[in-house]
Design a protein around this motif. Structure first.
Motif, PDB file in Angstrom:
ATOM      1  N   LEU A  16     -34.997  30.047  65.751  1.00 34.74           N
ATOM      2  CA  LEU A  16     -35.278  30.753  64.513  1.00 34.74           C
ATOM      3  C   LEU A  16     -35.887  29.766  63.526  1.00 34.74           C
ATOM      4  CD1 LEU A  16     -34.949  33.520  63.182  1.00 34.74           C
ATOM      5  CD2 LEU A  16     -32.763  32.744  62.277  1.00 34.74           C
ATOM      6  N   LYS A  17     -36.964  30.133  62.906  1.00 34.05           N
ATOM      7  CA  LYS A  17     -37.694  29.280  61.971  1.00 34.05           C
ATOM      8  C   LYS A  17     -38.174  28.001  62.654  1.00 34.05           C
ATOM      9  CE  LYS A  17     -35.479  30.846  57.768  1.00 34.05           C
ATOM     10  NZ  LYS A  17     -34.826  30.481  56.518  1.00 34.05           N
ATOM     11  N   GLY A  18     -38.574  28.128  63.915  1.00 34.19           N
ATOM     12  CA  GLY A  18     -39.061  26.975  64.669  1.00 34.19           C
ATOM     13  C   GLY A  18     -40.539  26.734  64.417  1.00 34.19           C
ATOM     14  N   TYR A  19     -41.115  25.924  65.279  1.00 38.31           N
ATOM     15  CA  TYR A  19     -42.529  25.598  65.160  1.00 38.31           C
ATOM     16  C   TYR A  19     -43.392  26.775  65.589  1.00 38.31           C
ATOM     17  CZ  TYR A  19     -41.089  20.735  64.743  1.00 38.31           C
ATOM     18  OH  TYR A  19     -40.530  19.573  64.319  1.00 38.31           O
ATOM     19  N   ASP A  20     -44.633  26.776  65.132  1.00 34.64           N
ATOM     20  CA  ASP A  20     -45.610  27.774  65.548  1.00 34.64           C
ATOM     21  C   ASP A  20     -46.004  27.470  66.986  1.00 34.64           C
ATOM     22  OD1 ASP A  20     -47.753  29.463  65.934  1.00 34.64           O
ATOM     23  OD2 ASP A  20     -49.009  28.577  64.371  1.00 34.64           O
ATOM     24  N   CYS A  21     -45.650  28.359  67.891  1.00 29.50           N
ATOM     25  CA  CYS A  21     -45.882  28.130  69.330  1.00 29.50           C
ATOM     26  C   CYS A  21     -47.364  27.903  69.638  1.00 29.50           C
ATOM     27  CB  CYS A  21     -45.360  29.309  70.137  1.00 29.50           C
ATOM     28  SG  CYS A  21     -43.572  29.460  70.107  1.00 29.50           S
ATOM     29  N   ASP A  22     -48.235  28.649  68.993  1.00 27.03           N
ATOM     30  CA  ASP A  22     -49.672  28.482  69.247  1.00 27.03           C
ATOM     31  C   ASP A  22     -50.152  27.104  68.798  1.00 27.03           C
ATOM     32  OD1 ASP A  22     -49.927  31.007  70.370  1.00 27.03           O
ATOM     33  OD2 ASP A  22     -50.404  31.950  68.438  1.00 27.03           O
ATOM     34  N   ALA A  23     -49.653  26.626  67.675  1.00 24.46           N
ATOM     35  CA  ALA A  23     -50.046  25.302  67.185  1.00 24.46           C
ATOM     36  C   ALA A  23     -49.549  24.220  68.137  1.00 24.46           C
ATOM     37  CB  ALA A  23     -49.503  25.071  65.781  1.00 24.46           C
ATOM     38  N   VAL A  24     -48.321  24.373  68.641  1.00 22.92           N
ATOM     39  CA  VAL A  24     -47.778  23.398  69.589  1.00 22.92           C
ATOM     40  C   VAL A  24     -48.597  23.407  70.866  1.00 22.92           C
ATOM     41  CG1 VAL A  24     -45.783  22.819  71.030  1.00 22.92           C
ATOM     42  CG2 VAL A  24     -45.439  23.482  68.646  1.00 22.92           C
ATOM     43  N   ASP A  25     -48.912  24.598  71.377  1.00 28.35           N
ATOM     44  CA  ASP A  25     -49.710  24.706  72.609  1.00 28.35           C
ATOM     45  C   ASP A  25     -51.097  24.095  72.433  1.00 28.35           C
ATOM     46  OD1 ASP A  25     -47.657  25.939  73.978  1.00 28.35           O
ATOM     47  OD2 ASP A  25     -48.413  27.973  73.633  1.00 28.35           O
ATOM     48  N   ASP A  26     -51.722  24.358  71.290  1.00 24.48           N
ATOM     49  CA  ASP A  26     -53.044  23.778  71.027  1.00 24.48           C
ATOM     50  C   ASP A  26     -52.978  22.254  70.989  1.00 24.48           C
ATOM     51  OD1 ASP A  26     -54.086  26.329  70.894  1.00 24.48           O
ATOM     52  OD2 ASP A  26     -54.145  26.395  68.691  1.00 24.48           O
ATOM     53  N   PHE A  27     -51.959  21.727  70.329  1.00 28.74           N
ATOM     54  CA  PHE A  27     -51.807  20.286  70.251  1.00 28.74           C
ATOM     55  C   PHE A  27     -51.548  19.692  71.629  1.00 28.74           C
ATOM     56  CE2 PHE A  27     -49.249  16.433  69.647  1.00 28.74           C
ATOM     57  CZ  PHE A  27     -50.147  15.683  68.906  1.00 28.74           C
ATOM     58  N   LEU A  28     -50.686  20.337  72.421  1.00 25.85           N
ATOM     59  CA  LEU A  28     -50.401  19.840  73.769  1.00 25.85           C
ATOM     60  C   LEU A  28     -51.656  19.857  74.639  1.00 25.85           C
ATOM     61  CD1 LEU A  28     -46.886  21.333  74.543  1.00 25.85           C
ATOM     62  CD2 LEU A  28     -47.474  18.947  74.115  1.00 25.85           C
ATOM     63  N   ASP A  29     -52.520  20.841  74.453  1.00 28.49           N
ATOM     64  CA  ASP A  29     -53.783  20.863  75.204  1.00 28.49           C
ATOM     65  C   ASP A  29     -54.623  19.632  74.894  1.00 28.49           C
ATOM     66  OD1 ASP A  29     -53.145  23.270  76.426  1.00 28.49           O
ATOM     67  OD2 ASP A  29     -54.285  24.490  75.004  1.00 28.49           O
ATOM     68  N   ILE A  30     -54.669  19.257  73.635  1.00 29.43           N
ATOM     69  CA  ILE A  30     -55.418  18.062  73.228  1.00 29.43           C
ATOM     70  C   ILE A  30     -54.771  16.815  73.822  1.00 29.43           C
ATOM     71  CG2 ILE A  30     -56.062  16.628  71.251  1.00 29.43           C
ATOM     72  CD1 ILE A  30     -56.213  19.289  69.630  1.00 29.43           C
ATOM     73  N   VAL A  31     -53.439  16.738  73.759  1.00 27.07           N
ATOM     74  CA  VAL A  31     -52.718  15.589  74.305  1.00 27.07           C
ATOM     75  C   VAL A  31     -52.972  15.475  75.804  1.00 27.07           C
ATOM     76  CG1 VAL A  31     -50.423  14.651  74.762  1.00 27.07           C
ATOM     77  CG2 VAL A  31     -50.954  15.594  72.506  1.00 27.07           C
ATOM     78  N   ILE A  32     -52.938  16.591  76.510  1.00 30.65           N
ATOM     79  CA  ILE A  32     -53.171  16.590  77.957  1.00 30.65           C
ATOM     80  C   ILE A  32     -54.558  16.051  78.279  1.00 30.65           C
ATOM     81  CG2 ILE A  32     -53.512  18.085  79.962  1.00 30.65           C
ATOM     82  CD1 ILE A  32     -51.300  19.907  78.733  1.00 30.65           C
ATOM     83  N   GLN A  33     -55.569  16.521  77.569  1.00 30.43           N
ATOM     84  CA  GLN A  33     -56.944  16.059  77.818  1.00 30.43           C
ATOM     85  C   GLN A  33     -57.070  14.555  77.584  1.00 30.43           C
ATOM     86  OE1 GLN A  33     -59.333  18.468  75.226  1.00 30.43           O
ATOM     87  NE2 GLN A  33     -59.249  20.250  76.570  1.00 30.43           N
ATOM     88  N   ASP A  34     -56.530  14.087  76.471  1.00 27.77           N
ATOM     89  CA  ASP A  34     -56.612  12.656  76.153  1.00 27.77           C
ATOM     90  C   ASP A  34     -55.832  11.826  77.166  1.00 27.77           C
ATOM     91  OD1 ASP A  34     -58.163  13.272  73.990  1.00 27.77           O
ATOM     92  OD2 ASP A  34     -56.629  12.831  72.474  1.00 27.77           O
ATOM     93  N   PHE A  35     -54.668  12.320  77.566  1.00 32.30           N
ATOM     94  CA  PHE A  35     -53.832  11.592  78.514  1.00 32.30           C
ATOM     95  C   PHE A  35     -54.518  11.506  79.873  1.00 32.30           C
ATOM     96  CE2 PHE A  35     -50.023  10.908  81.153  1.00 32.30           C
ATOM     97  CZ  PHE A  35     -49.452   9.863  80.460  1.00 32.30           C
ATOM     98  N   GLU A  36     -55.132  12.620  80.312  1.00 27.70           N
ATOM     99  CA  GLU A  36     -55.869  12.603  81.582  1.00 27.70           C
ATOM    100  C   GLU A  36     -56.998  11.575  81.540  1.00 27.70           C
ATOM    101  OE1 GLU A  36     -57.043  16.693  81.975  1.00 27.70           O
ATOM    102  OE2 GLU A  36     -55.351  17.160  83.292  1.00 27.70           O
ATOM    103  N   ALA A  37     -57.708  11.526  80.418  1.00 19.65           N
ATOM    104  CA  ALA A  37     -58.795  10.559  80.272  1.00 19.65           C
ATOM    105  C   ALA A  37     -58.262   9.130  80.344  1.00 19.65           C
ATOM    106  CB  ALA A  37     -59.537  10.796  78.951  1.00 19.65           C
ATOM    107  N   LEU A  38     -57.138   8.883  79.714  1.00 21.51           N
ATOM    108  CA  LEU A  38     -56.555   7.536  79.733  1.00 21.51           C
ATOM    109  C   LEU A  38     -56.067   7.147  81.125  1.00 21.51           C
ATOM    110  CD1 LEU A  38     -54.572   7.562  76.372  1.00 21.51           C
ATOM    111  CD2 LEU A  38     -56.627   6.231  76.904  1.00 21.51           C
ATOM    112  N   VAL A  39     -55.484   8.093  81.842  1.00 18.97           N
ATOM    113  CA  VAL A  39     -55.020   7.820  83.206  1.00 18.97           C
ATOM    114  C   VAL A  39     -56.207   7.466  84.104  1.00 18.97           C
ATOM    115  CG1 VAL A  39     -53.995   8.884  85.266  1.00 18.97           C
ATOM    116  CG2 VAL A  39     -52.904   9.176  83.040  1.00 18.97           C
ATOM    117  N   LYS A  40     -57.297   8.224  83.976  1.00 21.01           N
ATOM    118  CA  LYS A  40     -58.500   7.940  84.775  1.00 21.01           C
ATOM    119  C   LYS A  40     -59.098   6.580  84.407  1.00 21.01           C
ATOM    120  CE  LYS A  40     -59.733  12.759  85.500  1.00 21.01           C
ATOM    121  NZ  LYS A  40     -60.659  13.847  85.174  1.00 21.01           N
TER     122      LYS A  40
END
Length: 64
Positions: A16-40
């Motif tokens: 209840l009164k947590g984070y905006d799920c869409d904002a968290v998902d959008d941010f995680l998508d960015i983190v995933i892309q950057d992390f994949e690039a760093l791993v490569k």
């Protein structure tokens, strides 16, 4: 070690009164892309380092 798949599959509990799920998902998508690039990039740099170390060792053997 954390992988991009681990980040992608992470599920956060909804509160209840947590984070905006869409904002968290959008941010995680960015983190995933950057992390994949760093791993490569890390993998490429490790390969290059190994090649250069082999070359240095060959030159050291020639010197001796």
């Amino acid at each position: 070690m954390l992988t991009p798949v681990d980040i992608q599959n992470k599920i956060f509990e909804k509160k209840l009164k947590g984070y905006d799920c869409d904002a968290v998902d959008d941010f995680l998508d960015i983190v995933i892309q950057d992390f994949e690039a760093l791993v490569k990039e890390n993998s490429v740099l490790k390969q290059q380092n190994e090649i250069l170390n082999d070359a240095v060792n060959r030159y050291k053997e020639i010197e001796d």
